[in-house]
Design a protein around this motif. Structure first.
Motif, PDB file in Angstrom:
ATOM      1  N   ILE A  27       0.853  -1.192   0.000  1.00 63.24           N
ATOM      2  CA  ILE A  27       0.000   0.000   0.000  1.00 63.24           C
ATOM      3  C   ILE A  27       0.886   1.238   0.000  1.00 63.24           C
ATOM      4  N   ASN A  30      -0.903   6.380   1.066  1.00 60.47           N
ATOM      5  CA  ASN A  30      -1.869   6.552   2.153  1.00 60.47           C
ATOM      6  C   ASN A  30      -1.302   7.422   3.261  1.00 60.47           C
ATOM      7  N   TYR A  33      -5.055   6.840   6.515  1.00 67.28           N
ATOM      8  CA  TYR A  33      -5.356   5.526   7.075  1.00 67.28           C
ATOM      9  C   TYR A  33      -4.115   4.646   7.067  1.00 67.28           C
ATOM     10  N   ILE A  38      -6.325  -0.580   5.252  1.00 65.24           N
ATOM     11  CA  ILE A  38      -6.661  -0.657   3.833  1.00 65.24           C
ATOM     12  C   ILE A  38      -6.580  -2.102   3.343  1.00 65.24           C
ATOM     13  N   LEU A  71     -11.979   5.258   1.193  1.00 65.81           N
ATOM     14  CA  LEU A  71     -10.955   5.669   0.238  1.00 65.81           C
ATOM     15  C   LEU A  71     -11.579   6.535  -0.844  1.00 65.81           C
ATOM     16  N   ALA A  74      -8.293   4.450  -5.693  1.00 64.17           N
ATOM     17  CA  ALA A  74      -7.009   3.750  -5.625  1.00 64.17           C
ATOM     18  C   ALA A  74      -6.760   3.031  -6.942  1.00 64.17           C
ATOM     19  N   VAL A  88      -3.042   4.653  -3.217  1.00 64.98           N
ATOM     20  CA  VAL A  88      -4.227   5.392  -2.797  1.00 64.98           C
ATOM     21  C   VAL A  88      -4.207   6.781  -3.413  1.00 64.98           C
ATOM     22  N   GLN A  90      -4.880  10.566  -3.343  1.00 69.61           N
ATOM     23  CA  GLN A  90      -5.007  11.571  -2.301  1.00 69.61           C
ATOM     24  C   GLN A  90      -5.673  12.830  -2.828  1.00 69.61           C
TER      25      GLN A  90
END
Length: 255
Positions: A27, A30, A33, A38, A71, A74, A88, A90
């Motif tokens: 991941i 992020n 979180y 996730i 989310l 992603a 992810v 943003q």
């Protein structure tokens, strides 16, 4: 012949469900979180244990939002048959359009449409936009202005400075609005240099109320002027990349 076809089909299923099996989920991107949160949310869909299925699912942002509502979006990329990277998306800012708050990422993709404002990313005002559609490119008429937003938000986030508002009065007037401080940047000339200087100067303004004038700032000039609410002015000097700065107060002489 039928037996051969069945054998090929079985072999294909063995390859798909045996070889393409997620053993490692990476991941990235992020901030809000934890990666573990996730990962857990993704794997609640048992079929996502298959890397090909996971890639297919994440190719549809609506499905991502539906299954993982916290989310904004992603993307999934296959590193190996056993390893998938999930990046992810943003939010970097939002704007008010036709009564809704439109949130977008660094690529200009609209990742959320909400009836609630945010305190985590800046409100962008002064943009001329057309009808906004979820998971579509932000319809900004002036593409150059959007590029300016990306430069601003990326630099500000890196330095931990998040204004309440980024205001575009005209292409030649950009203002950052913080809680007690306004920063007049002028146009987007030397924008990264201005942001670097702001990072070293902003801490000096803690507890003050007023406006910082950076329209004429450049790496060569190195000075900006702060004007407080009572009208007093102060010259602030910044060295590039340094947290130290020199200040000198302008005094009004009578006679």
């Amino acid at each position: 012949m039928i037996l051969i076809l069945l054998a090929v089909l079985v072999l294909g299923l063995v390859v798909i469900f045996g070889l393409f099996r997620v053993r490692k989920l990476v991941i990235s991107g992020n901030k809000q979180y934890k990666a573990e949160e996730i990962q857990e949310a993704i794997m609640q869909d048992g079929l996502c244990k298959n890397s090909l299925y996971l890639l297919w699912k994440f190719s549809n942002q609506a499905k991502v939002k539906e299954s993982i509502p916290f989310l904004n979006g992603a993307e999934a990329k296959l590193r190996t048959p056993f390893e998938v990277q999930v990046t992810v998306k943003q939010q970097i800012g939002y704007l008010l359009n036709q009564g809704s708050y439109i949130y977008f990422d660094k690529d200009g993709m609209i990742v959320e449409i909400s009836d609630q404002p945010s305190e985590d990313v800046p409100l962008i005002t002064g943009l001329d936009v057309e009808k906004a559609e979820l998971y579509e490119k932000l319809p900004v008429k002036d593409e150059g202005m959007y590029n300016t937003i990306v430069t601003l938000t990326k630099t500000l986030n890196k330095d931990g400075l998040v204004p309440n508002e980024i205001r575009f009065n005209t292409r030649d007037t950009i203002t950052l609005v913080f809680e007690d401080i306004k920063v007049n940047l002028g146009d987007d000339t030397d924008l990264e240099d201005k942001m670097s200087a702001l990072n070293s100067i902003y801490a000096q303004l803690d507890g003050r109320h007023g406006t910082l004038y950076m329209e004429s700032y450049s790496e060569n000039s190195g000075q900006v002027t702060f004007k407080n609410e009572s009208g007093g002015t102060e010259d602030l000097a910044s060295t590039d990349g340094s947290s130290e700065s020199e200040t000198s107060t302008q005094e009004t002489q009578e006679g």
